[in-house]
Structures are given as C-alpha cells and as structure tokens.
Write a protein that holds these residues in place. Structure first.
Motif, PDB file in Angstrom:
ATOM      1  N   TRP A  31     -54.959  -7.983 -16.246  1.00 19.85           N
ATOM      2  CA  TRP A  31     -54.979  -6.522 -16.349  1.00 19.85           C
ATOM      3  C   TRP A  31     -53.731  -5.908 -15.727  1.00 19.85           C
ATOM      4  O   TRP A  31     -53.226  -4.902 -16.210  1.00 19.85           O
ATOM      5  N   MET A  32     -53.212  -6.508 -14.658  1.00 25.26           N
ATOM      6  CA  MET A  32     -51.976  -6.029 -14.063  1.00 25.26           C
ATOM      7  C   MET A  32     -50.831  -6.114 -15.067  1.00 25.26           C
ATOM      8  O   MET A  32     -50.001  -5.198 -15.171  1.00 25.26           O
ATOM      9  N   GLN A  33     -50.794  -7.196 -15.845  1.00 30.61           N
ATOM     10  CA  GLN A  33     -49.752  -7.341 -16.854  1.00 30.61           C
ATOM     11  C   GLN A  33     -49.916  -6.330 -17.980  1.00 30.61           C
ATOM     12  O   GLN A  33     -48.941  -5.779 -18.496  1.00 30.61           O
ATOM     13  N   VAL A  34     -51.183  -6.083 -18.350  1.00 25.08           N
ATOM     14  CA  VAL A  34     -51.442  -5.072 -19.384  1.00 25.08           C
ATOM     15  C   VAL A  34     -50.994  -3.696 -18.902  1.00 25.08           C
ATOM     16  O   VAL A  34     -50.358  -2.933 -19.653  1.00 25.08           O
ATOM     17  N   LEU A  35     -51.314  -3.372 -17.653  1.00 23.60           N
ATOM     18  CA  LEU A  35     -50.888  -2.083 -17.111  1.00 23.60           C
ATOM     19  C   LEU A  35     -49.371  -1.959 -17.087  1.00 23.60           C
ATOM     20  O   LEU A  35     -48.813  -0.881 -17.362  1.00 23.60           O
ATOM     21  N   SER A  36     -48.685  -3.046 -16.764  1.00 24.37           N
ATOM     22  CA  SER A  36     -47.226  -3.021 -16.777  1.00 24.37           C
ATOM     23  C   SER A  36     -46.691  -2.721 -18.178  1.00 24.37           C
ATOM     24  O   SER A  36     -45.784  -1.896 -18.352  1.00 24.37           O
ATOM     25  N   ALA A  37     -47.286  -3.371 -19.186  1.00 24.01           N
ATOM     26  CA  ALA A  37     -46.854  -3.137 -20.565  1.00 24.01           C
ATOM     27  C   ALA A  37     -47.147  -1.702 -20.995  1.00 24.01           C
ATOM     28  O   ALA A  37     -46.321  -1.052 -21.658  1.00 24.01           O
ATOM     29  N   LEU A  38     -48.316  -1.193 -20.608  1.00 19.77           N
ATOM     30  CA  LEU A  38     -48.665   0.192 -20.962  1.00 19.77           C
ATOM     31  C   LEU A  38     -47.743   1.182 -20.259  1.00 19.77           C
ATOM     32  O   LEU A  38     -47.399   2.235 -20.819  1.00 19.77           O
ATOM     33  N   GLY A  39     -47.342   0.872 -19.022  1.00 18.21           N
ATOM     34  CA  GLY A  39     -46.404   1.737 -18.318  1.00 18.21           C
ATOM     35  C   GLY A  39     -45.058   1.810 -19.025  1.00 18.21           C
ATOM     36  O   GLY A  39     -44.460   2.890 -19.135  1.00 18.21           O
ATOM     37  N   ARG A  40     -44.588   0.666 -19.499  1.00 23.61           N
ATOM     38  CA  ARG A  40     -43.320   0.661 -20.239  1.00 23.61           C
ATOM     39  C   ARG A  40     -43.449   1.409 -21.560  1.00 23.61           C
ATOM     40  O   ARG A  40     -42.536   2.135 -21.966  1.00 23.61           O
ATOM     41  N   LEU A  41     -44.586   1.227 -22.234  1.00 20.48           N
ATOM     42  CA  LEU A  41     -44.820   1.957 -23.482  1.00 20.48           C
ATOM     43  C   LEU A  41     -44.845   3.461 -23.235  1.00 20.48           C
ATOM     44  O   LEU A  41     -44.262   4.240 -24.003  1.00 20.48           O
ATOM     45  N   ALA A  42     -45.507   3.871 -22.153  1.00 18.78           N
ATOM     46  CA  ALA A  42     -45.601   5.296 -21.847  1.00 18.78           C
ATOM     47  C   ALA A  42     -44.226   5.888 -21.546  1.00 18.78           C
ATOM     48  O   ALA A  42     -43.900   7.000 -21.998  1.00 18.78           O
TER      49      ALA A  42
END
Length: 362
Positions: free
Chosen positions: A11-22
């Motif tokens: 989930w930490m990795q998913v959040l990192s990817a979502l942060g970059r997308l945002a």
C-alpha cells in the motif's frame, strides 16, 4: 519512515504511485485514492459475481446490488473512510474463486493462481494469511514442487517487502508493522475489559486470541487436507468464520474489517438455512445502525453529519464518543449481532461437513 506504515509495504508503494499521478495531473491525492478504491469496488463486484455464479448462488446480482453496490456501509468505507481494505477483499474473493475452480477439477495452475491472489492479499495486509491453511484443500494431488511454489507465492512477496523495510529501520518496522494490532479498548471483548478498568489484561487477551485463531486455522487446514472431498461451500464457510473472528473477538478492531468477509457473507446466505438468514438479517440491521451513527458523529471516522448541521447537540455527542467507553457502549448491539452470526455460521459449517462426509480410505 514507518510512522504511517502498519502493514506489509504494497500500500505504501501504491500511495507513492498515486502521489506521483496526482502531482502530474493536478488532482488531489485524496481524490486519486478514492478513484482507485471505487475502481476496486467495481472489480470486486465483477469478481464476486463470477465466484457466486460458480457457487450457484440464487439471485446473485440482486444480492450484490442491494448488499454491496447500494449498501451505505460500503459507500462510507470507500468514500469517507478511504481505507484500502476493499483491495484485500478483492484478493480474498479471487483466492476463493480460483481454489474453487481447482476443487472442481481444474489443473494445478488454478491452485497456483489462487496462491498468487492470496499472496497479494497478504502483502496488502497480514490478515489474509489466516486463510493460508485453506489452500490445503485438494493439495495432496499436487506435486511437492507445486506446493512449495504455492507457499512462496503466498508468503514470499510480503516477506521480501518487509525484509527491505526491516533492513532500513529494524526497530520501527518491528514496532509499527510486525507488532501492529489495530486499536483496542473500544469494541468487543477489549471494550468490555476497558469498561471494567482491566486494561492490563488486554495484551494477555490478545495473546490468547492469536493462539486460538492460529490453532483454529491449523485445525481447519488439517481437516481440509485429510478430507476426501472438499466442497467450495465448505471452504467458503470456513474462510468466513476465520475472517469474522478477527473483528468479533480480536484484540484490535477497525470498522473497515467488515469488508474482508462481507462478500463472503453475501455468497453464503442465499442458499443457507433459515437460521443463518435470520442471523445475517440481525447482523445487517445492527451494522447499518452502528456504522451510520458512528460515521456520522465520530470525528476519527469522518463525522459526516457534523459538517451538515448547526444542531448544538451533535458536537456534544461527538465529544462523548471520543471516549472509548462510550464508543464501546454504542457498539454493543453490533458485538451481540456478531455473536449471533458467528454461532449460526458454526452450525451451518457443521451441517455442511456432516452432509459431505465420506469414509476415508486407509
């Protein structure tokens, strides 16, 4: 590094990817998370529909529409709580779908795919690991190499990810991830212990619960390994009991844990006995009232009603619910309905085992 990480690292990795997308698209991170969770809800509906079709669940799409798509609890958990447990639920349903295919006669590939999906659930949160013994169903006809690969698929990703975090910050990883037990003292047994001012007993209770749950899962795995025939419904009921036990009797509680077993309950109830129908109806009613009330007023859960009214009594109620004792009291009907549901599923599973019992060859 691990201050906000209480689970395996996916989930930490998913959040990192979502942060970059945002940051690339200009949308808010919280909206990106909601979009992902809504997509996961849709994926869970599709997966549950396919799985329930394989089980022969009557009126399955009506059940999914009323029990999930239009369910206020599921909407609150995704849109207000914003927790990723729907991804865990999706992994669990896919695990049961593929192991059911294996039990119906498909090759070992289906068993390995089920192990892959269970491993995806474990690398999201540790709780699905309690279902690992269920993979013993029909596993005697697999080769030793296939069984070893299945074990690696279930536990390997989580162990590898945690090993990286542990190498970087061993004390923080041990404290925040390996020893994380959610929040105690405001629901169920630990809530009553807090009421009685026996908080010192809570760690001992958690140890007893953890030992009991592991023993129950191991016993279920041994029984499934030895069984000549394992029906997908027996597997469903066993998984349902193990997952319900965590929020019902566990040493820590989060209302989002309901998502882990909710699709399983929707699949189990339609073809079940009248006893389980009544127990599920009581549980659903208690859950709906409790979740709507707590998510409306408890600030830690979003308190949606406080943003929509000027009634001075509501902020006072929210302040009262900051107390663990008040929260535990408000959850008492839900805890009682958990007990009724748990007992009904135990009875249903016992009937299923008796109905499918086949003499063992020696």
């Amino acid at each position: 590094m691990t201050i906000a990480l209480n689970w395996p690292p996916l989930w930490m990795q998913v959040l990192s990817a979502l942060g970059r997308l945002a940051s690339t698209t200009g949308i808010r991170v919280v909206d990106a998370i909601r979009f992902l969770l809504i997509a996961a809800d849709a994926g869970l509906l599709v997966a549950a529909d396919r799985w329930m079709a394989s089980l022969g669940v009557p009126r399955r799409r009506l059940v999914l529409l009323a029990g999930f798509a239009l369910n206020p609890i599921c909407i609150l958990l995704t849109c207000q709580h914003g927790n990723f447990d729907v991804l865990v639920a999706l992994a669990i349903v896919l695990f049961l779908l593929w192991i059911g295919r294996f039990l119906e006669g498909e090759e070992s590939d289906a068993w390995l795919v089920s192990s892959l999906f269970l491993g995806a659930g474990v690398v999201l949160k540790g709780a699905p690991a309690i279902l690992a013994p269920l993979a013993a169903s029909g596993a005697r006809r697999l080769t030793a190499a296939a069984r070893a690969l299945g074990v690696a698929l279930v536990f390997g990703p989580a162990i590898y990810g945690l090993s990286v975090i542990f190498a970087l910050a061993p004390s923080e990883a041990t404290r925040s991830v390996l020893r994380y037990r959610s929040i105690s003292g405001w629901f169920g047994v630990t809530g009553f212990l807090h009421w009685l001012r026996l908080d010192a007993a809570i760690p001992y209770y958690f140890g007893l619960f953890a030992l009991g749950l592991v023993a129950a899962a191991a016993a279920a795995g041994i029984a499934l390994w030895r069984a000549a025939i394992v029906t997908p419904r027996r597997l469903l009921l066993t998984a349902l009991l193990l997952l319900i036990a965590i929020p019902f009797l566990g040493g820590g509680y989060g209302p989002q844990y309901l998502l882990w077993f909710w699709p399983l309950l929707l699949a189990a109830v339609p073809p079940a006995s009248a006893r389980l129908h009544w127990a599920a109806a009581i549980f659903a009613g208690a859950a709906l009232g409790t979740y709507l009330g707590q998510y409306a007023l408890m600030e830690s859960l979003g308190s949606f009603l406080l943003w929509k009214t000027s009634d001075p009594s509501l902020p006072l109620a929210a302040i009262v619910l900051r107390s663990n004792r008040a929260a535990a009291l408000s959850s008492t009907p839900l805890f009682a309905s958990y007990a009724i549901l748990f007992a009904a599923i135990v009875r249903e599973l016992a009937n299923e085992v008796r109905a499918g019992a086949v003499p063992q060859s020696r």
